[in-house]
Design a protein around this motif. Sequence first.
Motif, PDB file in Angstrom:
ATOM      1  N   THR A  13      -0.165  51.339 -11.228  1.00 13.61           N
ATOM      2  CA  THR A  13      -1.439  51.825 -10.411  1.00 13.61           C
ATOM      3  C   THR A  13      -1.501  53.139  -9.422  1.00 13.61           C
ATOM      4  O   THR A  13      -2.028  53.089  -8.198  1.00 13.61           O
ATOM      5  N   THR A  73      -1.958  39.018  -9.391  1.00 11.82           N
ATOM      6  CA  THR A  73      -2.962  38.506 -10.040  1.00 11.82           C
ATOM      7  C   THR A  73      -2.541  36.426 -10.315  1.00 11.82           C
ATOM      8  O   THR A  73      -2.736  35.550 -10.161  1.00 11.82           O
ATOM      9  N   ALA A 102      -3.939  43.979  -1.828  1.00 10.57           N
ATOM     10  CA  ALA A 102      -4.766  44.944  -3.042  1.00 10.57           C
ATOM     11  C   ALA A 102      -6.299  44.333  -3.569  1.00 10.57           C
ATOM     12  O   ALA A 102      -6.379  42.848  -2.970  1.00 10.57           O
ATOM     13  N   SER A 103      -7.545  44.845  -4.330  1.00 12.69           N
ATOM     14  CA  SER A 103      -8.536  44.590  -4.777  1.00 12.69           C
ATOM     15  C   SER A 103      -7.934  43.679  -6.143  1.00 12.69           C
ATOM     16  O   SER A 103      -7.003  44.245  -6.714  1.00 12.69           O
ATOM     17  N   GLY A 104      -9.223  42.753  -6.005  1.00  9.55           N
ATOM     18  CA  GLY A 104      -8.943  42.056  -7.374  1.00  9.55           C
ATOM     19  C   GLY A 104      -8.237  43.016  -8.586  1.00  9.55           C
ATOM     20  O   GLY A 104      -7.112  42.665  -9.300  1.00  9.55           O
ATOM     21  N   GLN A 105      -9.227  44.008  -8.749  1.00 11.36           N
ATOM     22  CA  GLN A 105      -8.648  44.851 -10.000  1.00 11.36           C
ATOM     23  C   GLN A 105      -7.236  45.218 -10.226  1.00 11.36           C
ATOM     24  O   GLN A 105      -6.505  45.665 -11.184  1.00 11.36           O
ATOM     25  N   LEU A 106      -6.698  45.272  -9.405  1.00 10.74           N
ATOM     26  CA  LEU A 106      -5.789  46.207  -8.499  1.00 10.74           C
ATOM     27  C   LEU A 106      -4.539  45.082  -9.000  1.00 10.74           C
ATOM     28  O   LEU A 106      -3.696  45.242  -9.471  1.00 10.74           O
ATOM     29  N   ARG A 107      -4.717  44.079  -8.088  1.00 11.02           N
ATOM     30  CA  ARG A 107      -3.946  42.848  -8.885  1.00 11.02           C
ATOM     31  C   ARG A 107      -3.810  42.275 -10.691  1.00 11.02           C
ATOM     32  O   ARG A 107      -2.859  42.075 -10.338  1.00 11.02           O
ATOM     33  N   ASN A 108      -4.724  42.386 -10.935  1.00  8.75           N
ATOM     34  CA  ASN A 108      -4.589  42.815 -12.327  1.00  8.75           C
ATOM     35  C   ASN A 108      -4.115  43.336 -13.318  1.00  8.75           C
ATOM     36  O   ASN A 108      -3.206  42.341 -14.285  1.00  8.75           O
ATOM     37  N   SER A 148     -10.410  44.677   4.050  1.00  9.98           N
ATOM     38  CA  SER A 148     -10.381  44.633   2.907  1.00  9.98           C
ATOM     39  C   SER A 148      -9.504  45.841   2.115  1.00  9.98           C
ATOM     40  O   SER A 148     -10.263  46.888   2.960  1.00  9.98           O
ATOM     41  N   TYR A 149      -8.942  46.225   1.153  1.00 12.43           N
ATOM     42  CA  TYR A 149      -8.596  46.801   0.289  1.00 12.43           C
ATOM     43  C   TYR A 149      -7.967  48.178   1.685  1.00 12.43           C
ATOM     44  O   TYR A 149      -8.253  49.229   1.445  1.00 12.43           O
TER      45      TYR A 149
END
Length: 316
Positions: free
Chosen positions: A32, A76, A99-105, A236-237
């Motif tokens: 990331t 996540t 971070a955003s959920g997408q980055l945490r994934n 956020s983010y």
Amino acid sequence: MRAFSYERASSVEAAAKAVASNPDAKFIAGGTNLLDLMKLEIETPTHLVDVNGLELDQIQATPDGGLRIGALVRNTDLAAHAKVRSDYGLLSRALLAGASGQLRNKATTAGNLLQRTRCPYFYDPNQPCNKRQPGSGCSAIGGFTRQHGIVGVSDACIATHPSDMAIAMRALDAVVETVKSDGGRRSILIADFYRRPGDTPHIETILEHGEFITAVALPSPLGGKHVYRKVRDRASYAFALISVGAVIQPDGRGRFAVGGVAPKPWRIEAAEAELPKGARAATEILLADAHPTEQNRFKIDLVKRTLGAVVEEARG
């Protein structure tokens, strides 16, 4: 993005050897941060060693009552783990703020610790930056410094470390476990893991080239109230102007680490002894060696107020 070769590591030892044998090689897991830097040609590895196939994505109890977190555990999954939420709430809260959920994934535990600064001058190849090109100078010094460090910095670099997770890990006294290319293993206190910039700000940790993080170990739970508060320009983010991660006991004693003020997670144990006297006394010791600019001098008061709010929240 420049051309590069690629291989998938078959073992931890093979991964370490593959990177150690090539001075321009890098590990890649979630990617990331690394992939963004490669697109900007700030990072220019000629060879990538993919470690995603290694079985390092487990969270396991340790004999002393703590946790061992595999290097490839996604942010996540770590934030949502029942044991982390119940016994290491500070870590879970820091990850969710990070971070955003997408980055945490996608982001991994080891990668989070190793992410690089978000200093805008570091990200601009047209600007001199000692962290990007050693010896070229620091554009931040004398430039726009609102986001930059006020303590632990040097005449060569005033960038801050961006990780929220690392703030929690520092407050929790985490230990970073590694494997070297010769098969040797190390356990590194996170207090010793990050280097101050000095004259070599491009060297950010004490890891050797090719040394591979396999896990991060947490000691037995501390109890008390776990609080993570992040002050940022938008909700956020966004990276922290400052952040405070703390574990406060019922009697007012506690420990805390601060982000957004230094090139590493900033914790001064002597400041923690002053917590029962109040946030002002603790902050005076925490930032005793601060050298702010006119543009980021506000961070001293911001740390004081945020730490005070954290202590109030912890005490109910």
